[in-house]
Design a protein around this motif. Structure first.
Motif, PDB file in Angstrom:
ATOM      1  N   PHE A 190      -6.029  -5.058  -9.631  1.00 19.96           N
ATOM      2  CA  PHE A 190      -6.025  -3.612  -9.837  1.00 19.96           C
ATOM      3  C   PHE A 190      -7.136  -2.929  -9.041  1.00 19.96           C
ATOM      4  O   PHE A 190      -6.959  -1.795  -8.570  1.00 19.96           O
ATOM      5  CB  PHE A 190      -6.132  -3.279 -11.327  1.00 19.96           C
ATOM      6  N   LYS A 191      -8.248  -3.609  -8.882  1.00 18.23           N
ATOM      7  CA  LYS A 191      -9.316  -3.030  -8.054  1.00 18.23           C
ATOM      8  C   LYS A 191      -8.857  -2.936  -6.604  1.00 18.23           C
ATOM      9  O   LYS A 191      -9.101  -1.916  -5.931  1.00 18.23           O
ATOM     10  CB  LYS A 191     -10.573  -3.896  -8.161  1.00 18.23           C
ATOM     11  N   GLN A 192      -8.170  -3.979  -6.121  1.00 20.24           N
ATOM     12  CA  GLN A 192      -7.631  -3.953  -4.756  1.00 20.24           C
ATOM     13  C   GLN A 192      -6.598  -2.841  -4.590  1.00 20.24           C
ATOM     14  O   GLN A 192      -6.629  -2.095  -3.610  1.00 20.24           O
ATOM     15  CB  GLN A 192      -6.987  -5.305  -4.422  1.00 20.24           C
ATOM     16  N   LEU A 193      -5.673  -2.771  -5.553  1.00 19.38           N
ATOM     17  CA  LEU A 193      -4.626  -1.758  -5.478  1.00 19.38           C
ATOM     18  C   LEU A 193      -5.218  -0.357  -5.498  1.00 19.38           C
ATOM     19  O   LEU A 193      -4.749   0.542  -4.796  1.00 19.38           O
ATOM     20  CB  LEU A 193      -3.642  -1.928  -6.641  1.00 19.38           C
ATOM     21  N   ASP A 194      -6.246  -0.162  -6.296  1.00 21.24           N
ATOM     22  CA  ASP A 194      -6.893   1.141  -6.392  1.00 21.24           C
ATOM     23  C   ASP A 194      -7.472   1.556  -5.042  1.00 21.24           C
ATOM     24  O   ASP A 194      -7.486   2.741  -4.687  1.00 21.24           O
ATOM     25  CB  ASP A 194      -7.994   1.085  -7.451  1.00 21.24           C
ATOM     26  N   GLU A 195      -7.910   0.574  -4.285  1.00 23.49           N
ATOM     27  CA  GLU A 195      -8.535   0.845  -2.986  1.00 23.49           C
ATOM     28  C   GLU A 195      -7.515   1.059  -1.871  1.00 23.49           C
ATOM     29  O   GLU A 195      -7.705   1.914  -1.004  1.00 23.49           O
ATOM     30  CB  GLU A 195      -9.470  -0.313  -2.607  1.00 23.49           C
ATOM     31  N   ILE A 196      -6.413   0.296  -1.890  1.00 26.38           N
ATOM     32  CA  ILE A 196      -5.506   0.317  -0.734  1.00 26.38           C
ATOM     33  C   ILE A 196      -4.287   1.215  -0.910  1.00 26.38           C
ATOM     34  O   ILE A 196      -3.684   1.627   0.089  1.00 26.38           O
ATOM     35  CB  ILE A 196      -5.019  -1.110  -0.384  1.00 26.38           C
ATOM     36  N   ALA A 228       0.788  -1.234   0.000  1.00 26.92           N
ATOM     37  CA  ALA A 228       0.000   0.000   0.000  1.00 26.92           C
ATOM     38  C   ALA A 228       0.817   1.280   0.000  1.00 26.92           C
ATOM     39  O   ALA A 228       0.402   2.278  -0.589  1.00 26.92           O
ATOM     40  CB  ALA A 228      -0.967   0.003   1.187  1.00 26.92           C
ATOM     41  N   ASP A 229       1.977   1.293   0.674  1.00 29.78           N
ATOM     42  CA  ASP A 229       2.742   2.539   0.787  1.00 29.78           C
ATOM     43  C   ASP A 229       3.835   2.675  -0.271  1.00 29.78           C
ATOM     44  O   ASP A 229       4.684   3.567  -0.176  1.00 29.78           O
ATOM     45  CB  ASP A 229       3.361   2.659   2.185  1.00 29.78           C
ATOM     46  N   CYS A 230       3.814   1.818  -1.292  1.00 29.39           N
ATOM     47  CA  CYS A 230       4.826   1.892  -2.352  1.00 29.39           C
ATOM     48  C   CYS A 230       4.492   3.038  -3.318  1.00 29.39           C
ATOM     49  O   CYS A 230       3.332   3.400  -3.501  1.00 29.39           O
ATOM     50  CB  CYS A 230       4.897   0.570  -3.118  1.00 29.39           C
ATOM     51  N   ASP A 231       5.516   3.587  -3.937  1.00 27.95           N
ATOM     52  CA  ASP A 231       5.328   4.690  -4.875  1.00 27.95           C
ATOM     53  C   ASP A 231       4.996   4.199  -6.283  1.00 27.95           C
ATOM     54  O   ASP A 231       4.364   4.904  -7.062  1.00 27.95           O
ATOM     55  CB  ASP A 231       6.603   5.541  -4.927  1.00 27.95           C
ATOM     56  N   ASP A 254     -11.735  -1.365 -13.639  1.00 27.09           N
ATOM     57  CA  ASP A 254     -12.360  -0.978 -12.373  1.00 27.09           C
ATOM     58  C   ASP A 254     -11.549   0.033 -11.575  1.00 27.09           C
ATOM     59  O   ASP A 254     -11.890   0.330 -10.423  1.00 27.09           O
ATOM     60  CB  ASP A 254     -12.592  -2.231 -11.515  1.00 27.09           C
ATOM     61  N   VAL A 255     -10.484   0.544 -12.163  1.00 27.53           N
ATOM     62  CA  VAL A 255      -9.671   1.554 -11.479  1.00 27.53           C
ATOM     63  C   VAL A 255     -10.396   2.896 -11.520  1.00 27.53           C
ATOM     64  O   VAL A 255     -10.828   3.339 -12.586  1.00 27.53           O
ATOM     65  CB  VAL A 255      -8.273   1.676 -12.128  1.00 27.53           C
ATOM     66  N   GLU A 256     -10.517   3.546 -10.372  1.00 26.06           N
ATOM     67  CA  GLU A 256     -11.207   4.823 -10.298  1.00 26.06           C
ATOM     68  C   GLU A 256     -10.308   5.926  -9.734  1.00 26.06           C
ATOM     69  O   GLU A 256     -10.128   6.968 -10.354  1.00 26.06           O
ATOM     70  CB  GLU A 256     -12.475   4.690  -9.447  1.00 26.06           C
ATOM     71  N   LYS A 257      -9.722   5.680  -8.576  1.00 25.66           N
ATOM     72  CA  LYS A 257      -8.933   6.725  -7.907  1.00 25.66           C
ATOM     73  C   LYS A 257      -7.597   6.990  -8.591  1.00 25.66           C
ATOM     74  O   LYS A 257      -7.050   8.086  -8.488  1.00 25.66           O
ATOM     75  CB  LYS A 257      -8.708   6.347  -6.441  1.00 25.66           C
ATOM     76  N   HIS A 258      -7.050   5.977  -9.275  1.00 24.78           N
ATOM     77  CA  HIS A 258      -5.712   6.101  -9.863  1.00 24.78           C
ATOM     78  C   HIS A 258      -5.733   6.197 -11.390  1.00 24.78           C
ATOM     79  O   HIS A 258      -4.727   5.922 -12.040  1.00 24.78           O
ATOM     80  CB  HIS A 258      -4.839   4.911  -9.429  1.00 24.78           C
ATOM     81  N   LYS A 259      -6.845   6.593 -11.980  1.00 29.56           N
ATOM     82  CA  LYS A 259      -6.964   6.621 -13.444  1.00 29.56           C
ATOM     83  C   LYS A 259      -5.841   7.398 -14.124  1.00 29.56           C
ATOM     84  O   LYS A 259      -5.381   7.041 -15.202  1.00 29.56           O
ATOM     85  CB  LYS A 259      -8.313   7.240 -13.848  1.00 29.56           C
TER      86      LYS A 259
END
Length: 318
Positions: A100-106, A80-83, A128-133
């Motif tokens: 990718f959905k998990q990564l987008d969330e965490i 989660a804290d990786c750049d 399903d990526v939303e926050k990191h588009k």
């Protein structure tokens, strides 16, 4: 700034990417759902550190310092804290979409999410990526990823140029050669070229034009020899574009261009002859296991990499 990388999947590609980064000073979190896969990756790490040193590859740090840069985990939350996160899981679309959905969330807001695929559509993977588009990309490495320099980069439909520039700069710092894939096509660039070569080679073999041994020699000692120092466009420049125009006009109508199956491959598969991993494919591989043949191949590639690196440095300094 990318200061910590997460990699999903510790198989052949995931391990190779992780190795490339840690030998270049980058902390890496390597995640896999199987503990045994992570243990195998740790064993390979020491093996390849030894091989690289034996082949004369320069490292500024001790093996212990390099190994301490790698953290292995079965928990995806530890990424989660990786750049930068590079997904290198099995080529299964539903699995990649889930990841990718998990990564987008965490993952943190600034995290860049990328996939190592070339066979699946990036657009489908990031559905399903939303926050990191604006911070999703494709970063396609070539096997073995810790030796072959190329990384193909592809932006998503919403990817910011700033994101691309950051990943591109980072890959170059990690010792890779990058190319920009300007639009999404199946197989990207290098795999399409490789597949076209394989199609023509198999056609020549099945049509009785050449033996398996001589086909290998034709590629290895002919075009392949030149490809080790330049791409096809420079080869055309040196040959003369007027000459190549004639060659293309004469040969294009005659070379293989159909989509077809190749019995040469299908028959071998039916017989259980899958290549090095089964000790027999087009050729026989007796007396050693898959890992030993892979290491033998990789030693040769490492030597080739050193020649490549020397040439690149000379070009940079020119």
């Amino acid at each position: 700034m990318i200061q910590k990388v997460g990699i999903i999947g510790s198989g052949t590609m995931g391990f190779g990417i992780a190795f490339q980064f840690i030998i270049n000073g980058m902390p890496v979190v390597l995640q896999d759902v199987k503990e045994e896969s992570l243990e195998l990756a740790k064993e390979k790490l020491q093996t390849y550190l030894t091989i690289f040193r034996e082949e004369g590859m320069p490292f500024n740090d001790s093996d212990e310092i390099i190994k301490n840069r790698l953290t292995c985990t079965v928990e995806i939350e530890d990424i989660a804290d990786c750049d930068l996160v590079i997904e290198s899981a099995t080529e299964n679309l539903k699995l990649k979409q889930k990841i990718f959905k998990q990564l987008d969330e965490i993952c943190a807001v600034h995290t860049i999410l990328t996939s190592n695929t070339s066979s699946l559509s990036m657009s489908d993977i990031i559905r399903d990526v939303e926050k990191h588009k604006e911070r999703v990309m494709l970063t396609h490495f070539f096997n073995p990823a810790h030796i072959v320099p190329l990384v193909e980069l592809l932006k998503g439909p919403d990817t910011k140029q700033k994101t691309y520039d950051e990943v591109n700069s980072f890959m170059k710092k990690m010792g890779k050669v990058t190319i920009e894939v300007r639009r999404e096509v199946p197989g990207l660039v290098a795999n399409r070229i490789q597949t076209a070569l394989a199609r023509e080679a198999l056609s020549l073999l099945e049509d009785g034009v050449v033996s398996e041994e001589d086909l290998e020699s034709a590629i290895f000692a002919g075009p392949g020899f030149r490809f080790a120092s330049s791409g096809v466009l420079k080869i055309m420049d040196f040959g003369g574009l007027d000459v190549w125009d004639i060659v293309m006009g004469q040969l294009q109508p005659k070379i293989e261009s159909d989509v077809r199956t190749f019995p040469t491959i299908k028959d071998k598969i039916d017989q259980g002859n899958l290549g090095v991993k089964s000790s027999k494919g087009f050729f026989e591989y007796p007396g050693m296991g898959l890992d030993e043949y892979v290491i033998e191949r990789d030693r040769s590639l490492i030597q080739q990499l050193q020649t490549f690196n020397k040439r690149e440095k000379a070009i940079d300094h020119a």
